[in-house]
Design a protein around this motif. Structure first.
Motif, mmCIF file in Angstrom:
data_model
loop_
_atom_site.group_PDB
_atom_site.id
_atom_site.type_symbol
_atom_site.label_atom_id
_atom_site.label_comp_id
_atom_site.label_asym_id
_atom_site.label_seq_id
_atom_site.Cartn_x
_atom_site.Cartn_y
_atom_site.Cartn_z
ATOM 1 N N GLN A 82 25.207 94.007 33.007
ATOM 2 C CA GLN A 82 24.142 93.882 32.011
ATOM 3 C C GLN A 82 24.389 92.665 31.134
ATOM 4 O O GLN A 82 25.428 92.542 30.496
ATOM 5 C CB GLN A 82 24.049 95.140 31.148
ATOM 6 C CG GLN A 82 22.848 95.167 30.227
ATOM 7 C CD GLN A 82 21.527 95.075 30.996
ATOM 8 O OE1 GLN A 82 21.285 95.837 31.923
ATOM 9 N NE2 GLN A 82 20.683 94.132 30.604
ATOM 10 N N THR A 117 16.771 93.036 31.128
ATOM 11 C CA THR A 117 16.094 93.784 30.077
ATOM 12 C C THR A 117 14.620 93.407 29.970
ATOM 13 O O THR A 117 14.183 92.355 30.425
ATOM 14 C CB THR A 117 16.762 93.558 28.705
ATOM 15 O OG1 THR A 117 16.714 92.165 28.386
ATOM 16 C CG2 THR A 117 18.192 94.029 28.693
ATOM 17 N N ALA A 145 18.883 100.539 24.219
ATOM 18 C CA ALA A 145 19.899 101.581 24.336
ATOM 19 C C ALA A 145 19.293 102.932 24.691
ATOM 20 O O ALA A 145 19.899 103.727 25.426
ATOM 21 C CB ALA A 145 20.683 101.686 23.030
ATOM 22 N N ASP A 148 16.062 101.368 28.319
ATOM 23 C CA ASP A 148 16.401 100.463 29.425
ATOM 24 C C ASP A 148 17.711 100.839 30.095
ATOM 25 O O ASP A 148 17.773 100.985 31.323
ATOM 26 C CB ASP A 148 16.486 99.010 28.920
ATOM 27 C CG ASP A 148 15.127 98.408 28.639
ATOM 28 O OD1 ASP A 148 14.211 99.174 28.257
ATOM 29 O OD2 ASP A 148 14.979 97.175 28.779
ATOM 30 N N LEU A 149 18.757 100.987 29.314
ATOM 31 C CA LEU A 149 20.064 101.265 29.901
ATOM 32 C C LEU A 149 20.104 102.616 30.611
ATOM 33 O O LEU A 149 20.585 102.697 31.753
ATOM 34 C CB LEU A 149 21.150 101.174 28.820
ATOM 35 C CG LEU A 149 22.558 100.852 29.318
ATOM 36 C CD1 LEU A 149 22.577 99.558 30.118
ATOM 37 C CD2 LEU A 149 23.533 100.747 28.144
ATOM 38 N N THR A 152 18.272 102.272 34.032
ATOM 39 C CA THR A 152 19.003 101.541 35.071
ATOM 40 C C THR A 152 20.211 102.343 35.550
ATOM 41 O O THR A 152 20.524 102.363 36.743
ATOM 42 C CB THR A 152 19.442 100.160 34.570
ATOM 43 O OG1 THR A 152 20.183 100.289 33.352
ATOM 44 C CG2 THR A 152 18.240 99.264 34.304
ATOM 45 N N TYR A 166 30.504 99.974 34.673
ATOM 46 C CA TYR A 166 29.545 99.185 33.901
ATOM 47 C C TYR A 166 30.246 97.962 33.345
ATOM 48 O O TYR A 166 31.389 98.037 32.855
ATOM 49 C CB TYR A 166 28.988 100.028 32.745
ATOM 50 C CG TYR A 166 28.047 99.270 31.820
ATOM 51 C CD1 TYR A 166 26.725 99.060 32.181
ATOM 52 C CD2 TYR A 166 28.496 98.766 30.598
ATOM 53 C CE1 TYR A 166 25.855 98.368 31.348
ATOM 54 C CE2 TYR A 166 27.630 98.072 29.751
ATOM 55 C CZ TYR A 166 26.311 97.876 30.130
ATOM 56 O OH TYR A 166 25.462 97.190 29.305
ATOM 57 N N GLY A 168 29.230 94.936 30.588
ATOM 58 C CA GLY A 168 28.274 94.369 29.656
ATOM 59 C C GLY A 168 28.839 93.141 28.986
ATOM 60 O O GLY A 168 30.054 93.057 28.756
ATOM 61 N N GLY A 172 24.724 93.303 25.864
ATOM 62 C CA GLY A 172 24.952 94.354 26.850
ATOM 63 C C GLY A 172 26.091 95.277 26.478
ATOM 64 O O GLY A 172 26.210 96.382 27.025
ATOM 65 N N THR A 175 24.355 97.688 23.356
ATOM 66 C CA THR A 175 23.516 98.781 23.839
ATOM 67 C C THR A 175 24.368 99.875 24.474
ATOM 68 O O THR A 175 24.054 101.068 24.343
ATOM 69 C CB THR A 175 22.481 98.265 24.853
ATOM 70 O OG1 THR A 175 23.134 97.528 25.896
ATOM 71 C CG2 THR A 175 21.472 97.359 24.170
ATOM 72 N N ALA A 176 25.459 99.493 25.134
ATOM 73 C CA ALA A 176 26.350 100.496 25.725
ATOM 74 C C ALA A 176 27.069 101.294 24.639
ATOM 75 O O ALA A 176 27.133 102.531 24.707
ATOM 76 C CB ALA A 176 27.366 99.818 26.646
ATOM 77 N N SER A 179 24.593 103.755 23.164
ATOM 78 C CA SER A 179 24.292 104.857 24.074
ATOM 79 C C SER A 179 25.468 105.809 24.223
ATOM 80 O O SER A 179 25.311 107.034 24.170
ATOM 81 C CB SER A 179 23.890 104.305 25.448
ATOM 82 O OG SER A 179 22.669 103.601 25.388
#
Length: 397
Positions: A82, A117, A145, A148-149, A152, A166, A168, A172, A175-176, A179
């Motif tokens: 990402q 994104t 977050a 989109d994430l 995917t 993952y 990022g 990126g 957002t991880a 989340s």
């Protein structure tokens, strides 16, 4: 200040109509020439184009590299890459196959997936809106977050039938973090590698970025109707020229001024980079990041008043994302650089302090003194410095 905003208003009005026609042709061309065709097929790798629709209706493009150059099908788990702010999935493919993370992972037997994104050139679709609708751009990284994430992650998980690693970079990572702190996607995650981690931004040392947070990205831009933040658009270029009138801002080398002095980026990669990047995002997203720089917190978008925040959150101030809420047993690989002006060393230390209770055998922290923000994606020696340790971490999980 009044003169500044008068100038901005004139720039936005003058250029907005002109940009619409140019963008329409550009995005039509992009639909016919996807990332696989442009960046992967030419290097001799098999590549698949995929589409995934988020819960709130955005249609995102994804690319899959299921085999290495040898032609052997991946025998290791899927990896989702990402990208960062104002970038897209091409950022993982700009160097040679021996230097680009997507190709390196594929050649090492991983099933590689690349995310893009909403709003970037290859993810302009929506089930009911178009990019010319102001509502299309009504989002910040909160939505990345929240929608989109997870979309995917779910898609890769369903397609592969496996939990995934993952990776990022920059936005990126933010957002991880957001989340994961809300316990999202963790049932599908093997481990996460977070390069140039962006979480706390209050001590960011890029004077140009801090200046932008105060002026360039101020909330008035949204009020003026600049819904799409297109770095290639003439309106944004004009606004940047206003910022560069400040003698404290060195605009002769914008990448260095924003990201820090990258030690190991090949100039030829920079030329290729400028053919494809930077990419659009929502002005609201830029405002949200500016709020984080000014406020020093990892919080949801601030709507600017108690009344508006109550409407959205049922509380007078935006809720915060608590990094300490990330489960202690989630395997994390964090890598930051000593020259990075965006992922500042002090801010990263604040992040690490918030992860103080994380299981020691689940947290790997790497520090590279001469790396800046772009080195993590473009450096010619990133394989040896970052990617080999990253893959060793993956093998443990």
């Amino acid at each position: 200040m009044a003169y500044l905003w008068k100038l901005i208003t004139l720039l936005v009005i003058f250029f907005s109509a002109k940009e619409v026609a140019a963008r329409t042709k550009l995005y039509s061309d992009n639909e016919q020439n996807g990332i696989c065709k442009l960046m992967v097929d030419t290097q001799g790798y098999l590549c698949e184009e995929h589409k995934v629709t988020t819960e709130d209706g955005y249609v995102l493009s994804m690319q899959r590299i299921p085999k290495g150059r040898s032609g052997e099908t991946a025998d290791r788990p899927p990896v989702l890459l990402q990208h960062g702010l104002l970038m897209d999935g091409i950022s993982w493919l700009l160097n040679s196959p021996n230097e680009s993370l997507a190709f390196i992972l594929a050649d090492n037997g991983y099933d590689v997936w690349i995310g893009n994104t909403r709003g970037t050139n290859y993810s302009r679709g929506h089930t009911s809106l178009t990019p010319d609708d102001s509502t299309y751009w009504d989002w910040s990284w909160d939505e990345l977050a929240a929608y989109d994430l997870p979309a995917t992650f779910q898609y890769v998980h369903e397609q592969s039938g496996q939990k995934l690693h993952y990776v990022g970079h920059s936005l990126g990572t933010l957002t991880a973090f957001a989340s994961f702190s809300q316990d999202k996607m963790l049932n599908m995650l093997r481990s996460a590698a977070l390069l140039s981690p962006i979480a706390y931004l209050g001590q960011m040392s890029s004077f140009l970025a801090r200046s932008a947070a105060d002026i360039f990205l101020a909330e008035e831009l949204e009020w003026l109707g600049l819904n799409e933040f297109n770095p290639r658009g003439e309106a944004v270029v004009g606004l940047l020229e206003v910022i560069c009138q400040n003698p404290n801002n060195n605009c002769s080398d914008l990448m260095t001024s924003f990201t820090g002095k990258n030690c190991c980026v090949n100039s030829s990669a920079t030329d290729i980079f400028l053919q494809h990047e930077p990419q659009p995002t929502a002005t609201k997203n830029m405002i949200h990041l500016a709020q984080m720089i000014r406020g020093g917190k990892i919080a949801m978008y601030d709507y600017g008043s108690t009344e508006e925040n109550n409407k959205h959150y049922n509380q007078p101030t935006p809720p915060e994302y608590k990094m300490a809420s990330i489960p202690a047993n989630v395997p994390l690989f964090l890598s930051n650089g000593g020259q990075d002006l965006l992922s500042d060393v002090k801010d990263v230390q604040t992040l690490l302090d918030s992860l103080d209770d994380h299981d020691r055998d689940k947290l790997v922290v790497q520090f590279t003194a001469d790396y800046a923000h772009a080195d993590y994606v473009f450096a010619v020696n990133a394989k040896q410095v970052v990617y080999d340790p990253l893959m060793a971490f993956f093998k443990l999980h």
